[in-house]
Enzyme design. Structure first.
Site, PDB file in Angstrom:
ATOM      1  N   GLY A   7      -7.532 -12.219  -7.285  1.00 43.89           N
ATOM      2  CA  GLY A   7      -6.486 -11.347  -6.725  1.00 43.89           C
ATOM      3  C   GLY A   7      -6.170 -11.688  -5.282  1.00 43.89           C
ATOM      4  O   GLY A   7      -5.670 -10.848  -4.536  1.00 43.89           O
ATOM      5  N   GLY A   8      -6.418 -12.938  -4.894  1.00 44.83           N
ATOM      6  CA  GLY A   8      -6.238 -13.352  -3.497  1.00 44.83           C
ATOM      7  C   GLY A   8      -4.786 -13.402  -3.049  1.00 44.83           C
ATOM      8  O   GLY A   8      -4.517 -13.502  -1.850  1.00 44.83           O
ATOM      9  N   ALA A   9      -3.841 -13.341  -4.004  1.00 48.10           N
ATOM     10  CA  ALA A   9      -2.425 -13.333  -3.609  1.00 48.10           C
ATOM     11  C   ALA A   9      -1.892 -11.905  -3.468  1.00 48.10           C
ATOM     12  O   ALA A   9      -0.701 -11.710  -3.217  1.00 48.10           O
ATOM     13  CB  ALA A   9      -1.590 -14.111  -4.629  1.00 48.10           C
ATOM     14  N   GLY A  10      -2.758 -10.924  -3.635  1.00 46.84           N
ATOM     15  CA  GLY A  10      -2.345  -9.523  -3.494  1.00 46.84           C
ATOM     16  C   GLY A  10      -2.480  -9.042  -2.060  1.00 46.84           C
ATOM     17  O   GLY A  10      -2.777  -9.813  -1.139  1.00 46.84           O
ATOM     18  N   PHE A  11      -2.276  -7.748  -1.891  1.00 40.35           N
ATOM     19  CA  PHE A  11      -2.260  -7.150  -0.550  1.00 40.35           C
ATOM     20  C   PHE A  11      -3.616  -7.306   0.150  1.00 40.35           C
ATOM     21  O   PHE A  11      -3.730  -7.951   1.209  1.00 40.35           O
ATOM     22  CB  PHE A  11      -1.869  -5.676  -0.709  1.00 40.35           C
ATOM     23  N   ILE A  12      -4.671  -6.753  -0.438  1.00 37.17           N
ATOM     24  CA  ILE A  12      -5.988  -6.817   0.222  1.00 37.17           C
ATOM     25  C   ILE A  12      -6.578  -8.218   0.072  1.00 37.17           C
ATOM     26  O   ILE A  12      -7.165  -8.754   1.020  1.00 37.17           O
ATOM     27  CB  ILE A  12      -6.939  -5.748  -0.364  1.00 37.17           C
ATOM     28  N   GLY A  13      -6.403  -8.810  -1.114  1.00 42.84           N
ATOM     29  CA  GLY A  13      -6.967 -10.143  -1.350  1.00 42.84           C
ATOM     30  C   GLY A  13      -6.464 -11.155  -0.335  1.00 42.84           C
ATOM     31  O   GLY A  13      -7.233 -11.992   0.169  1.00 42.84           O
ATOM     32  N   THR A 131     -12.349   1.444  -5.664  1.00 44.06           N
ATOM     33  CA  THR A 131     -11.588   2.470  -4.954  1.00 44.06           C
ATOM     34  C   THR A 131     -12.353   3.786  -4.897  1.00 44.06           C
ATOM     35  O   THR A 131     -13.185   4.056  -5.765  1.00 44.06           O
ATOM     36  CB  THR A 131     -10.243   2.688  -5.689  1.00 44.06           C
ATOM     37  N   ASP A 132     -12.009   4.624  -3.918  1.00 48.03           N
ATOM     38  CA  ASP A 132     -12.601   5.967  -3.871  1.00 48.03           C
ATOM     39  C   ASP A 132     -11.996   6.880  -4.933  1.00 48.03           C
ATOM     40  O   ASP A 132     -12.513   7.974  -5.186  1.00 48.03           O
ATOM     41  CB  ASP A 132     -12.442   6.592  -2.475  1.00 48.03           C
ATOM     42  N   GLU A 133     -10.912   6.419  -5.575  1.00 48.32           N
ATOM     43  CA  GLU A 133     -10.259   7.277  -6.574  1.00 48.32           C
ATOM     44  C   GLU A 133     -11.149   7.500  -7.799  1.00 48.32           C
ATOM     45  O   GLU A 133     -10.908   8.427  -8.574  1.00 48.32           O
ATOM     46  CB  GLU A 133      -8.908   6.675  -6.990  1.00 48.32           C
ATOM     47  N   TYR A 156      -5.278   4.480 -13.853  1.00 47.29           N
ATOM     48  CA  TYR A 156      -5.760   3.465 -12.895  1.00 47.29           C
ATOM     49  C   TYR A 156      -7.209   3.731 -12.516  1.00 47.29           C
ATOM     50  O   TYR A 156      -8.070   2.853 -12.652  1.00 47.29           O
ATOM     51  CB  TYR A 156      -4.879   3.471 -11.641  1.00 47.29           C
ATOM     52  N   LYS A 160     -10.719   1.593 -13.189  1.00 47.10           N
ATOM     53  CA  LYS A 160     -11.575   1.101 -12.088  1.00 47.10           C
ATOM     54  C   LYS A 160     -12.993   1.657 -12.258  1.00 47.10           C
ATOM     55  O   LYS A 160     -13.979   0.955 -12.011  1.00 47.10           O
ATOM     56  CB  LYS A 160     -11.006   1.512 -10.729  1.00 47.10           C
TER      57      LYS A 160
HETATM   58  P1  NAD Z   1      -2.424  -5.724  -5.405  1.00 48.07           P
HETATM   59  O1  NAD Z   1      -1.750  -5.084  -6.580  1.00 48.07           O
HETATM   60  O2  NAD Z   1      -1.663  -5.892  -4.146  1.00 48.07           O
HETATM   61  O3  NAD Z   1      -2.937  -7.187  -5.820  1.00 48.07           O
HETATM   62  C1  NAD Z   1      -3.566  -7.456  -7.039  1.00 48.07           C
HETATM   63  C2  NAD Z   1      -3.614  -8.964  -7.240  1.00 48.07           C
HETATM   64  O4  NAD Z   1      -4.306  -9.221  -8.466  1.00 48.07           O
HETATM   65  C3  NAD Z   1      -2.232  -9.599  -7.354  1.00 48.07           C
HETATM   66  O5  NAD Z   1      -2.177 -10.766  -6.573  1.00 48.07           O
HETATM   67  C4  NAD Z   1      -2.113  -9.919  -8.844  1.00 48.07           C
HETATM   68  O6  NAD Z   1      -1.298 -11.040  -9.112  1.00 48.07           O
HETATM   69  C5  NAD Z   1      -3.569 -10.176  -9.211  1.00 48.07           C
HETATM   70  N1  NAD Z   1      -3.829  -9.945 -10.644  1.00 48.07           N
HETATM   71  C6  NAD Z   1      -3.451  -8.865 -11.374  1.00 48.07           C
HETATM   72  N2  NAD Z   1      -3.837  -9.033 -12.650  1.00 48.07           N
HETATM   73  C7  NAD Z   1      -4.519 -10.201 -12.713  1.00 48.07           C
HETATM   74  C8  NAD Z   1      -5.159 -10.901 -13.756  1.00 48.07           C
HETATM   75  N3  NAD Z   1      -5.198 -10.421 -15.002  1.00 48.07           N
HETATM   76  N4  NAD Z   1      -5.762 -12.083 -13.464  1.00 48.07           N
HETATM   77  C9  NAD Z   1      -5.715 -12.585 -12.197  1.00 48.07           C
HETATM   78  N5  NAD Z   1      -5.094 -11.977 -11.179  1.00 48.07           N
HETATM   79  C10 NAD Z   1      -4.496 -10.797 -11.433  1.00 48.07           C
HETATM   80  O7  NAD Z   1      -3.755  -4.899  -5.195  1.00 48.07           O
HETATM   81  P2  NAD Z   1      -4.499  -4.512  -3.829  1.00 48.07           P
HETATM   82  O8  NAD Z   1      -3.897  -3.281  -3.299  1.00 48.07           O
HETATM   83  O9  NAD Z   1      -4.599  -5.717  -2.974  1.00 48.07           O
HETATM   84  O10 NAD Z   1      -5.939  -4.130  -4.392  1.00 48.07           O
HETATM   85  C11 NAD Z   1      -6.935  -5.142  -4.564  1.00 48.07           C
HETATM   86  C12 NAD Z   1      -8.187  -4.502  -5.124  1.00 48.07           C
HETATM   87  O11 NAD Z   1      -8.657  -3.491  -4.238  1.00 48.07           O
HETATM   88  C13 NAD Z   1      -7.987  -3.814  -6.469  1.00 48.07           C
HETATM   89  O12 NAD Z   1      -9.126  -4.046  -7.255  1.00 48.07           O
HETATM   90  C14 NAD Z   1      -7.868  -2.347  -6.119  1.00 48.07           C
HETATM   91  O13 NAD Z   1      -8.323  -1.538  -7.194  1.00 48.07           O
HETATM   92  C15 NAD Z   1      -8.796  -2.261  -4.927  1.00 48.07           C
HETATM   93  N6  NAD Z   1      -8.477  -1.201  -3.948  1.00 48.07           N
HETATM   94  C16 NAD Z   1      -7.208  -1.071  -3.466  1.00 48.07           C
HETATM   95  C17 NAD Z   1      -6.942  -0.081  -2.511  1.00 48.07           C
HETATM   96  C18 NAD Z   1      -5.562   0.075  -1.895  1.00 48.07           C
HETATM   97  O14 NAD Z   1      -5.357   1.020  -1.126  1.00 48.07           O
HETATM   98  N7  NAD Z   1      -4.628  -0.831  -2.141  1.00 48.07           N
HETATM   99  C19 NAD Z   1      -7.959   0.768  -2.095  1.00 48.07           C
HETATM  100  C20 NAD Z   1      -9.242   0.602  -2.616  1.00 48.07           C
HETATM  101  C21 NAD Z   1      -9.483  -0.397  -3.535  1.00 48.07           C
END
Ligand code: NAD
Length: 348
Positions: A7-13, A131-133, A156, A160
């Site tokens: 998930g490195g292309a996502g927000f936190i990743g 997540t804390d959820e 969701y 988790k």
């Molecule tokens: P995000 O939706 O921005 O990013 C998720 C990433 O995962 C994307 O790059 C997506 O392409 C990738 N992905 C989704 N399905 C996939 C699959 N089947 N195989 C490979 N890659 C896949 O999410 P985020 O907000 O960056 O959250 C990252 C993690 O942190 C999640 O596990 C989320 O539950 C957890 N988290 C998020 C928050 C928050 O506030 N955003 C808070 C606590 C925990």
């Protein structure tokens, strides 16, 4: 240290990748399926680094995941790949069960089989980011600790919670060096504009209404995303396998106060004929909307020495300014991927 970041292309990743490569000098292999939430533009600051590799795969595809472990022989996994938006999980939970539960299972099994043949002397770690959820909703008082019972409300958070249980079971049953982190709501740069804070900033910029669910009294405990990335770096180095760490910034705010604060910054930075506060509109609440989340992060602070560097006030100013300065990042998303429409209402 070579870290496999799912998930490195996502927000936190992507924040984790930027921190690990730029600040810590780690080698990072990103494994990401590139769903609507994946965005290579968020990795642009590290894309030309020799420490960065990108692999496009689904974490549910065990053959691909096994091949990635064999090819890169990582010293750690930081598992962030997930479907992450509560409203989307209400409209369609199938993909949440697939990615969050089956995907995590697939990754744990691939890591377990890789560890049977791994030769490196570096201690392996599997950080499962959650997540804390999973703890459900708090009343007016109290904080979530690492021993709060699980009580998820949304599809969701239920998926988790299931994945957290799998991760912990793989430690207890197979002795895998798994650590689980449960974090509060993140915000900051590169946040996909379906989430409250970027949605409100971009709607305000377009002079559109600013939707507040219910009466806006729901409380979230906000953490600047770079503080989360730093916390995961600390947990990776100093965390104890089998343990859980709650991550939070001690920044509880009502949703309405968050929106008001963004309006105040928009009035300052992009003054218009009328105040941005006038755009606030109360809309139908989210089904099953948890009232309050608040994290007690003292275990992480006292045992591992992490502290959040940003307050909500410093972080929200940086965030508003970032969106105003980085239209090239969000404009393509806003026009082609998600235009701001309401998600997650249950149809009768
Ligand atoms: P995000 O939706 O921005 O990013 C998720 C990433 O995962 C994307 O790059 C997506 O392409 C990738 N992905 C989704 N399905 C996939 C699959 N089947 N195989 C490979 N890659 C896949 O999410 P985020 O907000 O960056 O959250 C990252 C993690 O942190 C999640 O596990 C989320 O539950 C957890 N988290 C998020 C928050 C928050 O506030 N955003 C808070 C606590 C925990």
């Amino acid at each position: 240290m070579r870290v496999l970041v799912t998930g490195g292309a996502g927000f936190i990743g992507s924040a984790v990748c930027r921190h690990f490569i730029v600040d810590l000098g780690y080698d990072v292999v990103v494994l990401d399926k590139m769903t609507y939430a994946g965005n290579l533009a968020s990795l642009a600051p590290v894309a030309s680094s020799p420490h960065y590799v990108f692999e496009k795969h689904d974490i549910c595809d065990s053959a691909s995941v096994n091949a990635i472990f064999a090819k890169y022989e990582p010293d750690a996994v930081v598992h962030l790949a997930a479907e992450s938006h509560v409203d989307r999980s209400i409209s369609g939970s199938d993909v949440f069960v697939q990615t969050n539960v089956i995907g995590t299972f697939t990754l744990l099994e691939a890591a377990r089989s890789y560890l049977k043949t791994r030769k490196s002397a570096i201690d392996f770690r599997f950080i499962h980011v959650s997540t804390d959820e999973v703890y459900g909703s708090l009343g007016a008082d109290g904080l979530f600790t690492e021993t709060t019972p699980y009580d998820p409300s949304s599809p969701y958070s239920a998926t988790k919670a299931a994945s957290d249980h799998l991760a912990k079971a793989w430690h207890r049953t197979y002795g895998m060096p798994v650590i689980v982190s449960n974090c509060s709501n993140n915000y900051g740069p590169y946040h996909f504009p379906e989430k409250l804070i970027p949605l409100v900033i971009l709607n305000a910029l377009d002079r559109k209404t600013l939707p507040v669910y219910g009466d806006g009294s729901n409380v979230r405990d906000w953490l600047y995303v770079e503080d989360h990335a730093r916390a995961l770096g600390v947990i990776l180095l100093k965390g104890v396998p089998g343990e859980t760490y709650n991550i939070g910034g001690r920044n509880e705010r009502k949703n309405l106060d968050v929106v008001e604060q963004i309006c105040t910054w928009m009035d300052e930075l992009r003054p218009a004929n009328s105040s941005h506060h006038d755009l606030i509109s109360f809309v139908t609440d989210r089904p099953g909307h948890d009232q309050r989340y608040a994290i007690d992060a003292s275990k992480l602070e006292n045992e591992l020495g992490w502290r959040a560097q940003e307050t909500f006030e410093t972080g929200i100013e940086k965030t508003v300014r970032w969106y105003l300065d980085n239209a090239h990042w969000w404009e393509p998303l806003r026009h082609k991927v998600y235009g701001g429409e309401r998600l997650g209402l249950v149809k009768a």
